[in-house]
Scaffold this motif. Structure first.
Motif, mmCIF file in Angstrom:
data_model
loop_
_atom_site.group_PDB
_atom_site.id
_atom_site.type_symbol
_atom_site.label_atom_id
_atom_site.label_comp_id
_atom_site.label_asym_id
_atom_site.label_seq_id
_atom_site.Cartn_x
_atom_site.Cartn_y
_atom_site.Cartn_z
ATOM 1 N N ALA A 172 0.845 -1.198 -0.103
ATOM 2 C CA ALA A 172 -0.107 0.033 -0.092
ATOM 3 C C ALA A 172 0.788 1.182 0.063
ATOM 4 O O ALA A 172 0.577 2.245 -0.346
ATOM 5 C CB ALA A 172 -0.862 0.019 1.241
ATOM 6 N N LEU A 205 -12.264 -1.922 0.277
ATOM 7 C CA LEU A 205 -11.008 -1.183 0.694
ATOM 8 C C LEU A 205 -10.874 0.061 0.105
ATOM 9 O O LEU A 205 -10.907 0.536 -0.923
ATOM 10 C CB LEU A 205 -9.795 -2.160 -0.329
ATOM 11 C CG LEU A 205 -8.343 -1.672 0.197
ATOM 12 C CD1 LEU A 205 -7.988 -1.863 1.883
ATOM 13 C CD2 LEU A 205 -7.353 -2.495 -0.412
ATOM 14 N N SER A 257 -8.254 3.265 0.231
ATOM 15 C CA SER A 257 -6.665 3.569 0.187
ATOM 16 C C SER A 257 -6.401 4.929 0.036
ATOM 17 O O SER A 257 -6.823 5.625 -1.020
ATOM 18 C CB SER A 257 -6.025 2.579 -0.759
ATOM 19 O OG SER A 257 -6.139 1.235 -0.374
ATOM 20 N N HIS A 264 -2.849 7.598 -0.014
ATOM 21 C CA HIS A 264 -1.309 7.690 0.140
ATOM 22 C C HIS A 264 -0.722 9.043 -0.278
ATOM 23 O O HIS A 264 -1.296 9.578 -1.383
ATOM 24 C CB HIS A 264 -1.037 6.529 -0.517
ATOM 25 C CG HIS A 264 0.648 6.626 -0.752
ATOM 26 N ND1 HIS A 264 1.082 6.455 -2.422
ATOM 27 C CD2 HIS A 264 1.720 6.663 -0.161
ATOM 28 C CE1 HIS A 264 2.317 6.535 -2.234
ATOM 29 N NE2 HIS A 264 2.703 6.838 -0.904
ATOM 30 N N ASN A 273 -5.052 2.734 4.889
ATOM 31 C CA ASN A 273 -5.764 1.731 4.185
ATOM 32 C C ASN A 273 -6.795 1.083 4.929
ATOM 33 O O ASN A 273 -6.352 0.545 6.045
ATOM 34 C CB ASN A 273 -4.771 0.599 3.584
ATOM 35 C CG ASN A 273 -3.612 1.354 2.801
ATOM 36 O OD1 ASN A 273 -3.795 1.633 1.592
ATOM 37 N ND2 ASN A 273 -2.391 1.546 3.179
ATOM 38 N N SER A 322 -3.159 0.532 8.431
ATOM 39 C CA SER A 322 -3.777 -0.438 7.748
ATOM 40 C C SER A 322 -4.788 -1.298 8.618
ATOM 41 O O SER A 322 -4.446 -1.691 9.760
ATOM 42 C CB SER A 322 -2.793 -1.541 7.269
ATOM 43 O OG SER A 322 -3.637 -2.358 6.170
ATOM 44 N N SER A 371 -7.526 -4.246 8.260
ATOM 45 C CA SER A 371 -8.080 -5.053 7.533
ATOM 46 C C SER A 371 -8.869 -6.398 8.149
ATOM 47 O O SER A 371 -8.852 -6.415 9.392
ATOM 48 C CB SER A 371 -7.086 -5.871 6.636
ATOM 49 O OG SER A 371 -6.118 -6.282 7.867
#
Length: 295
Positions: free
Chosen positions: A17, A48, A50, A52, A63, A148, A150
């Motif tokens: 990521a 998801l 994301s 950045h 993320n 992150s 998840s």
């Protein structure tokens, strides 16, 4: 489940990521996709999100795999989204205005709020550490903050979420934090160490010592139980190992015990972790836990 694979998969997810050694230029990316596991009938699909950005000051990344709500899992999804907000700082919707349930369902707004907070914190840290120094005059490291969230694993009655934060603020090394939470699917209840019966603690300690030894013995050097006195620190010893600050994480193979850096061992020891199979823990689990794993 091999414990090394768990850490490796989490690290690979974060590395993919956000690569701190990528080209040093302003870069903002945002994407969203849906993933639907197939191994369990009653699955929790995730989307998801994301974000950045990388420049001369810092690399920032966020993320988040948000659970997708439907008529059956609204309470569960709301509970997970609230936990996500709390792990990211607990500042979203703090003014008290608006319908909180609707605000928690606005995952795009949640991501934008906390990504902005990550970028601001990196900028503030950079200014505090280096002031107005010119990078052309001397070497100044790029700061790094990547988060992150998840889905770690899922069963018929539970789902386990995972949080990782990789941070570098200059100095000899950065820090790496892993945390998780198991939720009961029926109502979104968060599961803690209260799932253990108030029984003879020595039985649990025996299992935990075996688990810790399996972690340290995953390398070339092999240790015995009496070596734990030199491997552990703080409250932990060869005679007593405290429960992790991270709550029990349900996996298909058993309860995942996870310790962070410095929690019970030196930085060089990494993140001590192990899984105790359900069958070994069964005499120590209360009714809540047994119903969740279908026993």
């Amino acid at each position: 489940m091999r414990f090394e694979l768990i850490s490796l998969l989490l690290l690979l997810l974060m590395t993919a990521a956000c690569d701190p050694k990528s080209e040093q230029k302003n870069e903002l990316k945002s994407e969203q996709k849906t993933e639907q596991p197939a191994e369990i009938k009653d699955t929790i699909a995730v989307a998801l999100s994301s974000r950045h950005v990388s420049d001369l000051i810092a690399t920032s990344a966020l993320n988040i795999a948000y659970p997708i709500a439907n008529k059956k899992n609204k309470r569960l999804v709301a509970s997970i989204n609230e936990w996500i907000c709390e792990r990211l700082g607990g500042t979203y919707a703090e003014d008290g205005n608006g319908d909180y349930d609707k605000l928690l369902a606005d995952t795009a707004a949640i991501a934008e709020h906390y990504f902005a907070a990550i970028c601001k914190e990196n900028a503030d840290n950079y200014k505090e550490l280096f002031g107005d120094s010119d990078q052309e005059d001397r070497f100044i490291p790029q700061l790094y903050d990547s988060i992150s969230i998840s889905k770690l694993d899922e069963g018929a009655n539970w789902v386990t979420m995972n949080y990782t934060n990789d941070i570098y603020l200059g100095g000899a090394h950065g820090s790496y934090i892993i945390y998780g939470q198991t939720f009961r699917k029926s109502d979104g209840r968060r599961i803690g160490w209260e799932i253990l019966k108030p029984v003879e603690e020595s039985n649990l300690q025996d299992l935990m010592r075996k688990g810790i030894l399996s972690y340290f013995n995953s390398g070339e050097e092999q240790f015995k139980e009496e070596d734990l006195e030199n491997l552990l620190q703080g409250e932990a010893s060869a005679y007593y190992i405290p429960l992790p600050q991270c709550p029990p994480l349900f996996t298909k193979e058993g309860i995942f015990f996870l310790y962070n850096q410095y929690e019970i061992a030196a930085y060089a020891a990494g993140l001590p972790q192990f899984v105790i199979p359900y069958e070994d823990l069964m005499p120590l689990l209360n009714t809540t836990a047994k119903r969740m794993i279908g026993k």
